[in-house]
Design a protein around this motif. Sequence first.
Motif, PDB file in Angstrom:
ATOM      1  N   ILE A 185       2.502  12.334   6.120  1.00 27.38           N
ATOM      2  CA  ILE A 185       3.227  11.803   7.276  1.00 27.38           C
ATOM      3  C   ILE A 185       3.727  10.396   6.977  1.00 27.38           C
ATOM      4  CG2 ILE A 185       2.901  10.961   9.646  1.00 27.38           C
ATOM      5  CD1 ILE A 185       1.069  13.400  10.095  1.00 27.38           C
ATOM      6  N   ASN A 186       2.851   9.567   6.430  1.00 23.77           N
ATOM      7  CA  ASN A 186       3.252   8.190   6.100  1.00 23.77           C
ATOM      8  C   ASN A 186       4.417   8.171   5.103  1.00 23.77           C
ATOM      9  OD1 ASN A 186       1.150   7.442   7.708  1.00 23.77           O
ATOM     10  ND2 ASN A 186      -0.134   6.599   6.072  1.00 23.77           N
ATOM     11  N   ASN A 187       4.345   9.040   4.105  1.00 29.10           N
ATOM     12  CA  ASN A 187       5.415   9.092   3.099  1.00 29.10           C
ATOM     13  C   ASN A 187       6.742   9.506   3.733  1.00 29.10           C
ATOM     14  OD1 ASN A 187       3.671   8.342   1.074  1.00 29.10           O
ATOM     15  ND2 ASN A 187       3.222  10.453   0.436  1.00 29.10           N
ATOM     16  N   GLU A 188       6.682  10.451   4.686  1.00 29.27           N
ATOM     17  CA  GLU A 188       7.915  10.878   5.338  1.00 29.27           C
ATOM     18  C   GLU A 188       8.513   9.756   6.186  1.00 29.27           C
ATOM     19  OE1 GLU A 188       9.435  14.151   8.632  1.00 29.27           O
ATOM     20  OE2 GLU A 188       7.751  14.685   7.317  1.00 29.27           O
ATOM     21  N   ILE A 189       7.671   9.010   6.885  1.00 30.77           N
ATOM     22  CA  ILE A 189       8.155   7.860   7.665  1.00 30.77           C
ATOM     23  C   ILE A 189       8.824   6.850   6.733  1.00 30.77           C
ATOM     24  CG2 ILE A 189       7.437   5.860   9.046  1.00 30.77           C
ATOM     25  CD1 ILE A 189       7.283   8.327  10.702  1.00 30.77           C
ATOM     26  N   GLU A 190       8.178   6.578   5.626  1.00 30.91           N
ATOM     27  CA  GLU A 190       8.721   5.597   4.687  1.00 30.91           C
ATOM     28  C   GLU A 190      10.062   6.052   4.115  1.00 30.91           C
ATOM     29  OE1 GLU A 190       5.541   5.033   1.909  1.00 30.91           O
ATOM     30  OE2 GLU A 190       4.451   3.656   3.232  1.00 30.91           O
ATOM     31  N   ARG A 191      10.173   7.356   3.821  1.00 29.95           N
ATOM     32  CA  ARG A 191      11.438   7.884   3.279  1.00 29.95           C
ATOM     33  C   ARG A 191      12.543   7.859   4.336  1.00 29.95           C
ATOM     34  NH1 ARG A 191       8.129  11.951   1.261  1.00 29.95           N
ATOM     35  NH2 ARG A 191       8.937  13.391   2.856  1.00 29.95           N
ATOM     36  N   ASN A 192      12.235   8.323   5.524  1.00 27.24           N
ATOM     37  CA  ASN A 192      13.264   8.461   6.556  1.00 27.24           C
ATOM     38  C   ASN A 192      13.784   7.128   7.060  1.00 27.24           C
ATOM     39  OD1 ASN A 192      13.028  11.211   6.355  1.00 27.24           O
ATOM     40  ND2 ASN A 192      11.868  11.487   8.251  1.00 27.24           N
ATOM     41  N   PHE A 193      12.928   6.110   7.041  1.00 27.88           N
ATOM     42  CA  PHE A 193      13.330   4.807   7.578  1.00 27.88           C
ATOM     43  C   PHE A 193      13.479   3.746   6.478  1.00 27.88           C
ATOM     44  CE2 PHE A 193      11.495   6.903  11.265  1.00 27.88           C
ATOM     45  CZ  PHE A 193      12.357   6.540  12.295  1.00 27.88           C
ATOM     46  N   ASN A 194      13.331   4.174   5.218  1.00 28.10           N
ATOM     47  CA  ASN A 194      13.370   3.208   4.112  1.00 28.10           C
ATOM     48  C   ASN A 194      12.437   2.044   4.420  1.00 28.10           C
ATOM     49  OD1 ASN A 194      14.175   2.120   1.659  1.00 28.10           O
ATOM     50  ND2 ASN A 194      15.863   0.951   2.593  1.00 28.10           N
ATOM     51  N   ALA A 195      11.193   2.405   4.792  1.00 29.91           N
ATOM     52  CA  ALA A 195      10.259   1.406   5.302  1.00 29.91           C
ATOM     53  C   ALA A 195       8.951   1.452   4.525  1.00 29.91           C
ATOM     54  CB  ALA A 195       9.993   1.673   6.776  1.00 29.91           C
ATOM     55  N   ARG A 196       8.108   0.461   4.780  1.00 30.75           N
ATOM     56  CA  ARG A 196       6.754   0.462   4.230  1.00 30.75           C
ATOM     57  C   ARG A 196       5.789   0.073   5.349  1.00 30.75           C
ATOM     58  NH1 ARG A 196       4.861  -4.645   3.349  1.00 30.75           N
ATOM     59  NH2 ARG A 196       6.391  -6.331   3.537  1.00 30.75           N
ATOM     60  N   GLN A 197       4.548   0.530   5.221  1.00 37.20           N
ATOM     61  CA  GLN A 197       3.558   0.236   6.257  1.00 37.20           C
ATOM     62  C   GLN A 197       3.123  -1.209   6.146  1.00 37.20           C
ATOM     63  OE1 GLN A 197       0.231   2.941   6.407  1.00 37.20           O
ATOM     64  NE2 GLN A 197      -0.712   1.938   8.180  1.00 37.20           N
ATOM     65  N   ILE A 198       3.103  -1.892   7.325  1.00 34.85           N
ATOM     66  CA  ILE A 198       2.731  -3.310   7.318  1.00 34.85           C
ATOM     67  C   ILE A 198       1.483  -3.595   8.148  1.00 34.85           C
ATOM     68  CG2 ILE A 198       5.089  -4.110   6.895  1.00 34.85           C
ATOM     69  CD1 ILE A 198       5.298  -4.712   9.921  1.00 34.85           C
ATOM     70  N   GLU A 199       1.060  -2.638   8.963  1.00 36.75           N
ATOM     71  CA  GLU A 199      -0.129  -2.865   9.781  1.00 36.75           C
ATOM     72  C   GLU A 199      -0.837  -1.537  10.033  1.00 36.75           C
ATOM     73  OE1 GLU A 199       0.312  -5.409  13.312  1.00 36.75           O
ATOM     74  OE2 GLU A 199       2.359  -5.853  12.634  1.00 36.75           O
ATOM     75  N   SER A 200      -2.157  -1.628  10.329  1.00 36.77           N
ATOM     76  CA  SER A 200      -2.944  -0.442  10.678  1.00 36.77           C
ATOM     77  C   SER A 200      -3.999  -0.836  11.704  1.00 36.77           C
ATOM     78  CB  SER A 200      -3.612   0.134   9.428  1.00 36.77           C
ATOM     79  OG  SER A 200      -4.434   1.236   9.765  1.00 36.77           O
ATOM     80  N   GLU A 201      -4.163   0.018  12.724  1.00 36.08           N
ATOM     81  CA  GLU A 201      -5.158  -0.216  13.778  1.00 36.08           C
ATOM     82  C   GLU A 201      -5.038  -1.644  14.319  1.00 36.08           C
ATOM     83  OE1 GLU A 201      -7.292   2.145  15.146  1.00 36.08           O
ATOM     84  OE2 GLU A 201      -6.070   3.508  13.959  1.00 36.08           O
ATOM     85  N   THR A 202      -3.832  -1.977  14.739  1.00 40.30           N
ATOM     86  CA  THR A 202      -3.533  -3.325  15.206  1.00 40.30           C
ATOM     87  C   THR A 202      -3.683  -3.421  16.719  1.00 40.30           C
ATOM     88  OG1 THR A 202      -1.962  -3.659  13.407  1.00 40.30           O
ATOM     89  CG2 THR A 202      -1.765  -5.130  15.318  1.00 40.30           C
TER      90      THR A 202
END
Length: 888
Positions: free
Chosen positions: A717-734
Amino acid sequence: MNTLVIANPGTGKTTNISMEVAKLLKNGISAKDILCITFTNKAVEQLRSKINEFISKFNIPGNAYDIKVMTFHGYAYEQLSESLNHRDIISYNVVRYLIFKKLNEIRAFNYSREYIIDTLIPKIENALRYIKSFGILPEDIIKNHDDIIIHVKNLYKQKRIRNISMEEELYLFEYFIEAFKYYEENKNNYDFNDLLMQCLKLQYRDNYKYIFVDELQDVNELEAQLALSAGENKYFVGDKKQSIFGFQGGALSVFESLIKDPNFTKKSLDINYRSTENILKYAKAYYIKNASDSSEELNNFHGIMEQGNIVTIIESENPEATVAMALKGLKGKTGVLARTNDQISLISEYLDRNGIEYSSDTTTHTVIEAKNDIINFLRGIFYDDPENITRSLFSVFSGMTLKEAFETSENIKNANYTLDIFSDDNPVLGLKKMGFNRETIKKIFEERIIPIAASINREYFITARTVKAAIDEFFSMNSDYTRSDFFNFLDLIYSEEFMEAGEKDIVLTTVHKAKGREFDNVIYIPKKTRKSEAFIDVISSAIIKSIKNIDVEKELDEESIRINFVAITRAKYNLTIISTPGEMPNFSIPEYSTVLSGNTDGLNNNSFNKYNEAYFQFVAGNYDRSRNILSENTSWLVSEIYNFFKSKNVLSFSLISSIDNPFQFLKRYILRLDEKTTALLIGLQSHELAELNYKNEIEEENLEEDQASTLERIRSINNEIERNFNARQIESETGIIIKVNEMFDEFKGIDDSIMFYGKLDAVFAGDGNIIILDYKTDKNTGNANHHRVQLLSYKILYSVKNSVPVEKIFTALGYIRLRGNINTNKIEHGIVYKEPDKNSEEKLKNYITKFLEYKNNPEKFIQDLLNANDNSVLYKRIKNMLINFSKM
């Protein structure tokens, strides 16, 4: 010569059979040469009584007890008596328990435990009994396995099957075989179908010169074989228009084959002695209008009573609630008939609220509540976790006041406790020291549960007695058992045990239990059956078609029409049918009925039964507590409610989204009676895995198989988000907290001290946008709209906290445990990208507004709580306390 009697409703089947028996006796036929078979013990007694009347009338020596008048199973049991050696026949409780035990062991379902126990296991148990009524056993299914699979696939292509895919259906078929085999191998006695099958295998059976069978249309294949082979001269009575037990194996094919049999003389009973002429004309017209078989048997069907009132059809969006209105002005015995136990339970709720007395021979909401209350009490005695103990404390059987229960539960939850810190005279915790064994449970029932249940009402007492009998059965069946086995068995107790309806003028019952009965007035609430098939029915149909070449679907096609016909013909003088607008045209017969609009105005939907705290204590033998309660100030609960809302300055989505149900809100947040479910624990573990994955702190070699699989789906799921939005994860359980007055313009005037908090599962950034991802462990996406409201709150939190324009923030739901309802050993993942909309915004605002309204005026919460729609004993006790306080 054999005789088949077509007996229309109310034409005196019992009288006809009794008179024929008496004629044989008068003509010198010995009583020992006659066998009469009917379906229930009650029908046996009625037939005996009627035979005695004719014996007396004809001055025949002896009485009806000289004649064998029996049920099918009674006859089989007698024939097998030597081999049975007085063994008991296993109950439905054992059948359900063994089925559940196996299906639970192989993890057949992904439904909630409650749904599996309350809905699925009863359906599977009924399917198993249904299949066995055709003489089919597991070895027959295994032998015809491949052919049955073909039939399953064909049925799946022909019909719309609810809730599951064909792949799941095929898995379910294999699970069903496993459960059936396990049941047959582990039952310790015969079941009812075993009796019939074993009886048919006997080389020598008692044979009678004359055999009479009542309700022929409802016999199953095994019963038909017994009847046809038990006597030389057969006298069978029935009516295919009243065939309503197809779900138990009642086979119309048996009846229809005898109609065509040249060895049977046919005659019909056409004169109805029960109903007024208008009711009979309506019944005939209804059947002819709706049934494909416009039965010739109705041509000469007529009555001898007066014309009477025309039938009343009440059109209502809420038929069950309309019953209370329809009862007004009726005199004499009134039968309120419905299709299902669920309908009866709902009707009983509305009648209770309006203080209308009734009796019932069918499971009502009170019976269900009583069973759950008993089980919750026992769980708290025999388990040591705070959740079970707390629910036990609040049970009516605890012997504690609500105040004592609340204070004790707070002590348990707010401290590390041991049982030793509580005195032995504490009504619940004192019992916990007695240990889990048969004698302890017997003592608890005799000294506490039975007396308190008897003080509440008849249904509570009968339920307590039924649960006690089931517990005896459990211990008799098991020499090696666990607490888990014990409570699984209790949860599965068959709650539809027949109860005499009592002497009230109003009787609630199902159509199936009303068969053979009559009432001065009948109020009937039909229920539309779904056109789609339940998945377990597909398996039953395929098995029977493959092995017996019987198309049960065809036989059951018009059973609803026959059920309605039976209900209609129970009425003597007045018939009222309460139907939804969609179904009303099926029941409207202009010549013989009038249609009215249902109106529940003026009915009391919020009354309550007083559950007197002091009286409960007195019954339980706690005399000092009883005296103290009479003088106790009950304001503690009001204070707790006020203190909760006044002190609650930090809101969250989980808190405010529960506000629409005041009683559930009270239990969860104020009384803190929430339960840690398996789904909740899985969710917590999944979120922990997601956070550890973001921090690169996972030791993958130490993960269990299920955890590794969950982690893989999270990463996908994380990889698909990163691909679709050209993004990277910056926070978790914030965690983010802002002022409520910063969320919407409408809230600007709200005090700065009131905050809104949320924890964001994962935040991604890319191309100037922010993406908030919320992980969900739901098995499907059915709650996506509700989850989007939650995402909107997170979107606002992030926007305000980080000064990011809302239009730059996107949201997604990441489902990490998508799976079918039937376990196919596959768990999948998926993402829903649809953004919160205007409806989401309105919903969120409404949640916050309502909570703030209660915060500013807790009295409004109390009033809404008093008007809640709940019939649990805990609710009634709380309501009683709050109303009494308001009068002080």
